[in-house]
Design a protein around this motif. Sequence first.
Motif, PDB file in Angstrom:
ATOM      1  N   ALA A 291     -14.924  13.596 -61.214  1.00 48.42           N
ATOM      2  CA  ALA A 291     -13.948  12.679 -61.484  1.00 48.42           C
ATOM      3  C   ALA A 291     -13.796  12.545 -63.034  1.00 48.42           C
ATOM      4  N   GLY A 292     -14.947  12.453 -63.401  1.00 44.14           N
ATOM      5  CA  GLY A 292     -14.780  12.126 -65.039  1.00 44.14           C
ATOM      6  C   GLY A 292     -14.338  13.251 -65.859  1.00 44.14           C
ATOM      7  N   SER A 293     -14.677  14.411 -65.298  1.00 46.85           N
ATOM      8  CA  SER A 293     -14.320  15.624 -66.189  1.00 46.85           C
ATOM      9  C   SER A 293     -12.871  15.962 -65.789  1.00 46.85           C
TER      10      SER A 293
ATOM     11  N   SER B 123      -7.690   9.323 -66.958  1.00 46.29           N
ATOM     12  CA  SER B 123      -8.088   8.033 -67.550  1.00 46.29           C
ATOM     13  C   SER B 123      -9.753   8.320 -68.173  1.00 46.29           C
ATOM     14  N   PRO B 124      -9.719   8.780 -69.413  1.00 44.56           N
ATOM     15  CA  PRO B 124     -10.924   9.087 -69.852  1.00 44.56           C
ATOM     16  C   PRO B 124     -12.113   7.977 -69.898  1.00 44.56           C
ATOM     17  N   LEU B 125     -11.619   6.799 -69.786  1.00 48.37           N
ATOM     18  CA  LEU B 125     -12.637   5.632 -69.874  1.00 48.37           C
ATOM     19  C   LEU B 125     -12.806   5.082 -68.562  1.00 48.37           C
ATOM     20  N   GLN B 126     -12.455   5.475 -67.569  1.00 46.78           N
ATOM     21  CA  GLN B 126     -12.414   4.973 -66.194  1.00 46.78           C
ATOM     22  C   GLN B 126     -13.643   5.599 -65.497  1.00 46.78           C
ATOM     23  N   VAL B 127     -14.428   4.777 -64.954  1.00 48.44           N
ATOM     24  CA  VAL B 127     -15.548   5.097 -64.052  1.00 48.44           C
ATOM     25  C   VAL B 127     -15.399   4.997 -62.784  1.00 48.44           C
TER      26      VAL B 127
ATOM     27  N   ASP C 178      -5.951   1.241 -69.300  1.00 51.57           N
ATOM     28  CA  ASP C 178      -5.236   1.835 -70.149  1.00 51.57           C
ATOM     29  C   ASP C 178      -4.642   0.711 -71.190  1.00 51.57           C
ATOM     30  N   ARG C 179      -4.489  -0.260 -70.695  1.00 51.72           N
ATOM     31  CA  ARG C 179      -3.959  -1.295 -71.434  1.00 51.72           C
ATOM     32  C   ARG C 179      -4.691  -1.927 -72.459  1.00 51.72           C
ATOM     33  N   ARG C 180      -6.134  -1.564 -72.262  1.00 45.98           N
ATOM     34  CA  ARG C 180      -7.099  -2.385 -73.099  1.00 45.98           C
ATOM     35  C   ARG C 180      -7.707  -1.068 -74.046  1.00 45.98           C
TER      36      ARG C 180
ATOM     37  N   ARG D 176      -2.695  13.081 -63.074  1.00 49.54           N
ATOM     38  CA  ARG D 176      -4.005  13.822 -63.290  1.00 49.54           C
ATOM     39  C   ARG D 176      -5.115  13.230 -62.717  1.00 49.54           C
ATOM     40  N   ASP D 177      -5.119  11.841 -63.173  1.00 50.92           N
ATOM     41  CA  ASP D 177      -6.301  10.890 -62.529  1.00 50.92           C
ATOM     42  C   ASP D 177      -6.312  11.144 -60.969  1.00 50.92           C
ATOM     43  N   LEU D 178      -5.102  11.204 -60.267  1.00 48.89           N
ATOM     44  CA  LEU D 178      -5.130  11.299 -58.772  1.00 48.89           C
ATOM     45  C   LEU D 178      -5.759  12.689 -58.451  1.00 48.89           C
ATOM     46  N   LEU D 179      -5.560  13.800 -59.244  1.00 50.67           N
ATOM     47  CA  LEU D 179      -6.157  15.023 -59.151  1.00 50.67           C
ATOM     48  C   LEU D 179      -7.817  15.017 -59.172  1.00 50.67           C
ATOM     49  N   GLY D 180      -8.210  14.184 -60.207  1.00 51.42           N
ATOM     50  CA  GLY D 180      -9.682  13.971 -60.436  1.00 51.42           C
ATOM     51  C   GLY D 180     -10.362  13.104 -59.261  1.00 51.42           C
ATOM     52  N   GLN D 181      -9.521  12.052 -58.909  1.00 52.14           N
ATOM     53  CA  GLN D 181     -10.147  11.411 -57.711  1.00 52.14           C
ATOM     54  C   GLN D 181     -10.007  12.223 -56.480  1.00 52.14           C
ATOM     55  N   GLY D 182      -9.161  13.033 -56.207  1.00 55.05           N
ATOM     56  CA  GLY D 182      -9.281  13.939 -54.985  1.00 55.05           C
ATOM     57  C   GLY D 182     -10.086  14.949 -55.059  1.00 55.05           C
ATOM     58  N   ALA D 183     -10.477  15.472 -56.275  1.00 50.62           N
ATOM     59  CA  ALA D 183     -11.513  16.358 -56.233  1.00 50.62           C
ATOM     60  C   ALA D 183     -12.922  15.893 -56.155  1.00 50.62           C
ATOM     61  N   GLY D 184     -13.108  14.327 -56.627  1.00 47.46           N
ATOM     62  CA  GLY D 184     -14.340  13.757 -56.493  1.00 47.46           C
ATOM     63  C   GLY D 184     -14.511  13.651 -55.028  1.00 47.46           C
ATOM     64  N   ASN D 185     -13.435  13.136 -54.293  1.00 42.46           N
ATOM     65  CA  ASN D 185     -13.686  12.855 -53.099  1.00 42.46           C
ATOM     66  C   ASN D 185     -14.066  14.018 -52.214  1.00 42.46           C
TER      67      ASN D 185
END
Length: 735
Positions: A34-36, A40-44, A240-242, A254-263
């Motif tokens: 999901a990080g790759s 959202s580059p800073l989201q863990v 993102d606000r911070r 794209r973040d949803l794509l990353g979460q989907g790939a991770g799951n």
Amino acid sequence: MFLVAIPLSLGIAVASGAPIAAGLIAAVVGGIVAGSIGGSPLQVSGPAAGLTVLVAGLVDTYGWRATCTITMLAGLLQLALGASRVARTALAVSPAVVYGMLAGVGVVLMLAQVHVVLGGTPQQSALDNLRELPGQLAHPHTHPALLGGLTVLVLLIWARLPRGGWLRLVPGPLPAIALATAVAWSLGWNARRVELPDTLLSGWHAPALPDGSPHGIVGAVVSVALVAAVESLLCSVAIDRRRPAGVARADLDRDLLGQGAGNAVSGFLGGLPIAGVIVRSSANLEAGARTRVSTIMHGVWVLVLALACGPLIEQVPLSALAALLVVLGFRLIDTARIRDLRHHREATAYFTTLGGVVVLGLGEGVLLGVGIMAIMALRRLTRLSVRAEHLVPAPDDGPVPPRVHVVVAGTLTFLGVPKLTRQLQDVPPGAHVDLDLDVDFMDHAAFDAVHQWRLAHERHGGRVDIDEVHEAWYERAVTGDMSAPRKTPPPPARWWAPWANRRRRSEAELDAPEVSPAAVLLAGVQEYHGRTARLVRPIMAELAMEQKPQHLFITCVDSRIVPNIITASGPGDLFINRNVGALVPRHGSRTPDDSVAATVEYATNVLDIRTITICGHSNCGAMAALLAGGTEVEHLTGLSRWLKHGNHSLARFLAEEPPPDTDEPPLTRLCKINVMQQLDNLLTYPWLRERVESGEIELVGLYLDLQSARVEILDRSAGTFALVPDAPPRRSTRA
């Protein structure tokens, strides 16, 4: 970040009823995959406490291997949603429902894990856990309970350590779990420990198909996908606000794509469902992360630790992990959110969702909360205000028909017809009715009610004048033109216009008696209460206990000058001093007057204002009196004494020759010279001059030409005024 992820991942796996390794697998996949890919580059990302109740129910219903299949299918569904670019629609879920869901999960988590802390076993539901809790409290297991209490104590102490200290560089869960593990190992206490397989993927089996009704399986997949997606997207928006300067904005699709790939990967490898986690993401941001490498490396370090330090992890007591989850569950109940939601009258949805999650389950509680928010939204959209004012004629007007002013504001649908008809039925027969329809929509039932009442009222000798503020819903219905209305710009705001200009008709047209100035003033207050007060109330509430103006604005008392209009400012922006002629008495003046000096002192020394503006205007009566030698106002002793403070402006006017290329009238020249002189008068105060010369305070001169309604600014070095240039047109930001 991996120091935070290790204890939380282990605890969430225990609370979910999943194998311990499933939490570590989810942490590794969340960091690397999901990080790759995520936007959202800073989201863990990793196993989230918000999914614990949902996963525990799935494990209990379908078993662990089938739950992995559901996780994998949920990831594929998220991939499809991300590819469809519908990520932002997930944000349509009200925060009241999301926060209520998290709070409900926190309550369920605490009720279940308290049993583990006390050495017992959690029950199947939150209500069962609550029912069994008194017996568990009465007969706790000593060693697990002490280890759990020690963990909570360390977490509480760690949270109170001063920020910036070197100890705070270490995340609190790590020393809490480490100390509990060390105590249990050194004292040989009898407490259940974590059980890890020989290797992270030892005994791996392919995910199995769930055994159950297709409807239930589809619902499970959709629930995991949507809950994880909403939690991740809200986390992404919050981070993102911070984000620091130089970090790219989050791409939610794209973040949803990353979460989907991770799951999908996590489910295939036998891991828990993953989502963006606000606790870890905030810690990542505060630790100085600037790129997605921090997220990826945290997953790599979790993998290294899981492969190399298995025997050490197996010494961790389960009661310590459960205590960590109890604290985490308590933090999910964010009381600050409750206060914010109460201000917006959405606390009902929050508590309904919370109760639904605890009593009915996660999916049912969220649906219940969404339903409550839909009802509240429908109620707000159909909110209608109807008020009637019976005007009393003057005693010497003779026999005149009664007058009634009825204002209908809001959305006029069949739901508002009973309220409207009650007011209209109270109108006396034969009255002259001024009906204002300030509505943004009118359906047929509402039109029919208004039209039939109008016909009946006029049949009995009355008169009805209907004014429509927005679109002409009533007029179009009467004429039969029911085509879609053209999108016309809203009518211009009227709050700034004089009272006389805002009257919709002349007195003769209304056949209304002359009203007193006091009544006009009160009518203005009533209009403020009806139209403006509700709009400025949030701003005024913030300013109620403290003012923080940015500018001191000294200007004339002339009624034609409205500082907030010519500066486009609002409540709390300007600290205003108004006097005849916008005069500033010089320091040590023989005609003492401390009112302006007191204002300047308070503004600069207490409010820390850094800008002082003198604003003059054309056709100033005070300057005209100075030009006339004061003869016109000599019978006004107070005013004559005050105008002596303008003698320096008059002397400067007489001493300076008018520029050869100007045709300005003498009065206009004096009005502008007066602005320059009053700025010089400010500099006669030694303490103020020092702060101006040091650059702490800036002096500004403005001149308002009443005829053109344009503002000019003083160039003090050249001694001339120039028009303030218009703002450049805004460029469209639409792609």
